[in-house]
Design a protein around this motif. Structure first.
Motif, PDB file in Angstrom:
ATOM      1  N   SER A 154       0.841  -1.201   0.000  1.00 54.60           N
ATOM      2  CA  SER A 154       0.000   0.000   0.000  1.00 54.60           C
ATOM      3  C   SER A 154       0.876   1.251   0.000  1.00 54.60           C
ATOM      4  CB  SER A 154      -0.865   0.064   1.265  1.00 54.60           C
ATOM      5  OG  SER A 154      -1.412  -1.175   1.557  1.00 54.60           O
ATOM      6  N   PRO A 155       1.004   1.895  -1.146  1.00 57.83           N
ATOM      7  CA  PRO A 155       1.741   3.164  -1.197  1.00 57.83           C
ATOM      8  C   PRO A 155       1.040   4.224  -0.352  1.00 57.83           C
ATOM      9  CG  PRO A 155       1.304   2.323  -3.402  1.00 57.83           C
ATOM     10  CD  PRO A 155       0.501   1.498  -2.458  1.00 57.83           C
ATOM     11  N   VAL A 156       1.795   5.238   0.074  1.00 62.21           N
ATOM     12  CA  VAL A 156       1.208   6.328   0.863  1.00 62.21           C
ATOM     13  C   VAL A 156       1.458   7.657   0.143  1.00 62.21           C
ATOM     14  CG1 VAL A 156       1.427   5.132   3.064  1.00 62.21           C
ATOM     15  CG2 VAL A 156       3.311   6.560   2.271  1.00 62.21           C
ATOM     16  N   ILE A 157       0.595   8.637   0.445  1.00 59.04           N
ATOM     17  CA  ILE A 157       0.813   9.961  -0.146  1.00 59.04           C
ATOM     18  C   ILE A 157       1.256  10.941   0.926  1.00 59.04           C
ATOM     19  CG2 ILE A 157      -0.693   9.858  -2.156  1.00 59.04           C
ATOM     20  CD1 ILE A 157      -2.880  11.186  -0.506  1.00 59.04           C
ATOM     21  N   GLU A 158       1.878  12.010   0.491  1.00 58.48           N
ATOM     22  CA  GLU A 158       2.190  13.109   1.405  1.00 58.48           C
ATOM     23  C   GLU A 158       2.046  14.427   0.659  1.00 58.48           C
ATOM     24  OE1 GLU A 158       6.967  12.372   1.140  1.00 58.48           O
ATOM     25  OE2 GLU A 158       5.657  11.063   2.282  1.00 58.48           O
ATOM     26  N   ASP A 159       1.558  15.436   1.362  1.00 60.38           N
ATOM     27  CA  ASP A 159       1.413  16.765   0.748  1.00 60.38           C
ATOM     28  C   ASP A 159       2.782  17.422   0.633  1.00 60.38           C
ATOM     29  OD1 ASP A 159      -1.260  16.622   0.449  1.00 60.38           O
ATOM     30  OD2 ASP A 159      -1.737  18.354   1.698  1.00 60.38           O
ATOM     31  N   VAL A 160       3.059  17.998  -0.515  1.00 58.91           N
ATOM     32  CA  VAL A 160       4.281  18.793  -0.660  1.00 58.91           C
ATOM     33  C   VAL A 160       3.892  20.139  -1.251  1.00 58.91           C
ATOM     34  CG1 VAL A 160       5.859  16.826  -0.912  1.00 58.91           C
ATOM     35  CG2 VAL A 160       4.773  17.786  -2.946  1.00 58.91           C
ATOM     36  N   HIS A 161       4.821  21.073  -1.166  1.00 57.89           N
ATOM     37  CA  HIS A 161       4.571  22.383  -1.767  1.00 57.89           C
ATOM     38  C   HIS A 161       5.327  22.424  -3.092  1.00 57.89           C
ATOM     39  CE1 HIS A 161       2.027  23.524   1.494  1.00 57.89           C
ATOM     40  NE2 HIS A 161       2.886  22.859   2.269  1.00 57.89           N
ATOM     41  N   ASN A 162       6.298  23.235  -3.259  1.00 62.44           N
ATOM     42  CA  ASN A 162       6.919  23.239  -4.577  1.00 62.44           C
ATOM     43  C   ASN A 162       8.131  22.326  -4.637  1.00 62.44           C
ATOM     44  OD1 ASN A 162       6.434  24.066  -7.096  1.00 62.44           O
ATOM     45  ND2 ASN A 162       6.631  26.248  -6.650  1.00 62.44           N
ATOM     46  N   GLU A 163       8.076  21.235  -3.882  1.00 64.54           N
ATOM     47  CA  GLU A 163       9.279  20.423  -3.756  1.00 64.54           C
ATOM     48  C   GLU A 163       9.335  19.364  -4.847  1.00 64.54           C
ATOM     49  OE1 GLU A 163       8.957  19.018   0.311  1.00 64.54           O
ATOM     50  OE2 GLU A 163       8.010  20.949   0.674  1.00 64.54           O
ATOM     51  N   PRO A 178       4.499  11.936  -3.433  1.00 64.81           N
ATOM     52  CA  PRO A 178       4.242  13.338  -3.081  1.00 64.81           C
ATOM     53  C   PRO A 178       3.119  13.924  -3.932  1.00 64.81           C
ATOM     54  CG  PRO A 178       6.576  12.951  -3.572  1.00 64.81           C
ATOM     55  CD  PRO A 178       5.823  11.762  -4.061  1.00 64.81           C
ATOM     56  N   LYS A 179       2.214  14.638  -3.296  1.00 63.44           N
ATOM     57  CA  LYS A 179       1.121  15.304  -4.015  1.00 63.44           C
ATOM     58  C   LYS A 179       1.167  16.789  -3.671  1.00 63.44           C
ATOM     59  CE  LYS A 179      -0.916  11.715  -5.930  1.00 63.44           C
ATOM     60  NZ  LYS A 179      -0.958  11.557  -7.382  1.00 63.44           N
ATOM     61  N   LEU A 180       1.082  17.637  -4.662  1.00 66.97           N
ATOM     62  CA  LEU A 180       1.059  19.077  -4.417  1.00 66.97           C
ATOM     63  C   LEU A 180      -0.143  19.411  -3.549  1.00 66.97           C
ATOM     64  CD1 LEU A 180       2.021  20.383  -7.977  1.00 66.97           C
ATOM     65  CD2 LEU A 180       3.488  20.252  -5.938  1.00 66.97           C
ATOM     66  N   SER A 181       0.060  20.302  -2.579  1.00 63.13           N
ATOM     67  CA  SER A 181      -1.005  20.635  -1.623  1.00 63.13           C
ATOM     68  C   SER A 181      -2.119  21.445  -2.297  1.00 63.13           C
ATOM     69  CB  SER A 181      -0.411  21.452  -0.474  1.00 63.13           C
ATOM     70  OG  SER A 181      -0.010  22.701  -0.998  1.00 63.13           O
ATOM     71  N   ASP A 183      -3.175  24.355  -1.477  1.00 63.32           N
ATOM     72  CA  ASP A 183      -2.698  25.740  -1.665  1.00 63.32           C
ATOM     73  C   ASP A 183      -1.941  25.898  -2.972  1.00 63.32           C
ATOM     74  OD1 ASP A 183      -3.710  26.412   0.680  1.00 63.32           O
ATOM     75  OD2 ASP A 183      -1.806  26.503   1.780  1.00 63.32           O
ATOM     76  N   GLU A 184      -1.208  24.854  -3.312  1.00 59.28           N
ATOM     77  CA  GLU A 184      -0.367  24.915  -4.501  1.00 59.28           C
ATOM     78  C   GLU A 184      -1.197  24.830  -5.783  1.00 59.28           C
ATOM     79  OE1 GLU A 184       3.277  25.675  -5.562  1.00 59.28           O
ATOM     80  OE2 GLU A 184       2.993  24.936  -3.503  1.00 59.28           O
ATOM     81  N   VAL A 185      -2.246  24.005  -5.749  1.00 60.32           N
ATOM     82  CA  VAL A 185      -2.953  23.728  -7.011  1.00 60.32           C
ATOM     83  C   VAL A 185      -4.199  24.591  -7.217  1.00 60.32           C
ATOM     84  CG1 VAL A 185      -2.109  21.344  -7.104  1.00 60.32           C
ATOM     85  CG2 VAL A 185      -4.351  21.795  -6.081  1.00 60.32           C
ATOM     86  N   LEU A 186      -4.722  25.162  -6.121  1.00 66.62           N
ATOM     87  CA  LEU A 186      -5.943  25.961  -6.257  1.00 66.62           C
ATOM     88  C   LEU A 186      -5.563  27.438  -6.352  1.00 66.62           C
ATOM     89  CD1 LEU A 186      -9.036  26.014  -6.346  1.00 66.62           C
ATOM     90  CD2 LEU A 186      -9.017  26.176  -3.841  1.00 66.62           C
ATOM     91  N   ILE A 187      -5.699  27.996  -7.518  1.00 67.88           N
ATOM     92  CA  ILE A 187      -5.335  29.391  -7.751  1.00 67.88           C
ATOM     93  C   ILE A 187      -6.464  30.280  -7.234  1.00 67.88           C
ATOM     94  CG2 ILE A 187      -4.623  31.102  -9.510  1.00 67.88           C
ATOM     95  CD1 ILE A 187      -2.822  28.553  -9.394  1.00 67.88           C
ATOM     96  N   LYS A 188      -6.103  31.214  -6.350  1.00 67.62           N
ATOM     97  CA  LYS A 188      -7.171  32.105  -5.812  1.00 67.62           C
ATOM     98  C   LYS A 188      -6.903  33.544  -6.208  1.00 67.62           C
ATOM     99  CE  LYS A 188      -8.846  29.315  -2.026  1.00 67.62           C
ATOM    100  NZ  LYS A 188      -8.795  29.018  -0.588  1.00 67.62           N
TER     101      LYS A 188
END
Ligand code: FMN
Length: 188
Positions: A154-163, A178-181, A183-188
């Motif tokens: 079972s692979p696991v995910i983790e939130d990353v920013h621009n890493e 790693p999955k972009l958080s 904040d990173e993917v939702l443009i406001k």
């Protein structure tokens, strides 16, 4: 599992147990995937299910796993997928079926997850060899395929920013993705 859990728990699986998959289940996935969204409703995708042992064993030679890990996370022969669903299209009738294939592929990944199966959507494949192995008419081109089986691990995910977004194995052999958080993917 509700739809949010299915979506967030779906991970690419590259190592499988020896449990066989019922052909009827694979056909059920195609039966529902064919109802996916389709640009201009052209429905260009043709599916091929490879589940016979000889085919599955042969196709295994023509697919490449986890490129970032350079062989460190490839399944052994015992851990190979137990079926493949091929995404085919006819170049004469459509130039780019990829958006449709994306929708259908994801639908199958979720249905498979719901049924306790794991999947790996694969583009690093030897298309001509796979088409020949399956004896598929040359009117069809192969875009990509889904490898399927019951998951081992079972692979696991983790939130990353621009890493670095490259997946990696930890000291216990667990795959971290790693999955972009948000904040990173939702443009406001
Ligand atoms: C279009 C596409 C092609 C892919 N091709 C391969 C492949 O050839 N081999 C492989 O091991 N993984 C392949 N993957 C799986 C990705 O590496 C995986 O989706 C990514 O690392 C994120 O992991 P996750 O699916 O668990 O979220 C592919 C994924 C996509 C969307």
């Amino acid at each position: 599992m509700n739809i949010y859990e299915l979506q967030s728990k779906r991970r690419t699986i590259r190592k499988f147990t020896d449990k066989q998959i019922d052909y009827s289940l694979l056909e059920k996935f195609v039966e529902h995937a064919r109802l996916s969204a389709s640009g201009r409703n052209l429905q260009p995708i043709r599916y091929y299910i490879a589940s016979k042992v000889e085919l599955v064993d042969e196709i295994f030679k023509y697919v490449s796993w986890a490129g970032y890990l350079k062989g460190a996370h490839s399944p052994s022969f015992e851990e190979r997928p137990r079926a493949y669903i091929l995404f085919l299209y006819n170049e004469q009738t459509i130039t780019n079926p990829r958006w449709d294939i994306g929708a259908a592929s994801h639908a199958i990944q979720l249905m498979a997850q719901y049924e306790g199966l794991g999947t790996c959507w694969m583009g690093a494949i030897q298309r001509d060899k796979i088409l020949k192995t399956c004896n598929i008419s040359n009117e069809y081109s192969l875009d990509s395929l889904l490898a399927l089986g019951y998951p081992a691990g079972s692979p696991v995910i983790e939130d990353v920013h621009n890493e670095d977004i490259k997946y990696y194995l930890d000291e216990n052999g667990v795959l971290h993705v790693p999955k972009l958080s948000l904040d990173e993917v939702l443009i406001k």
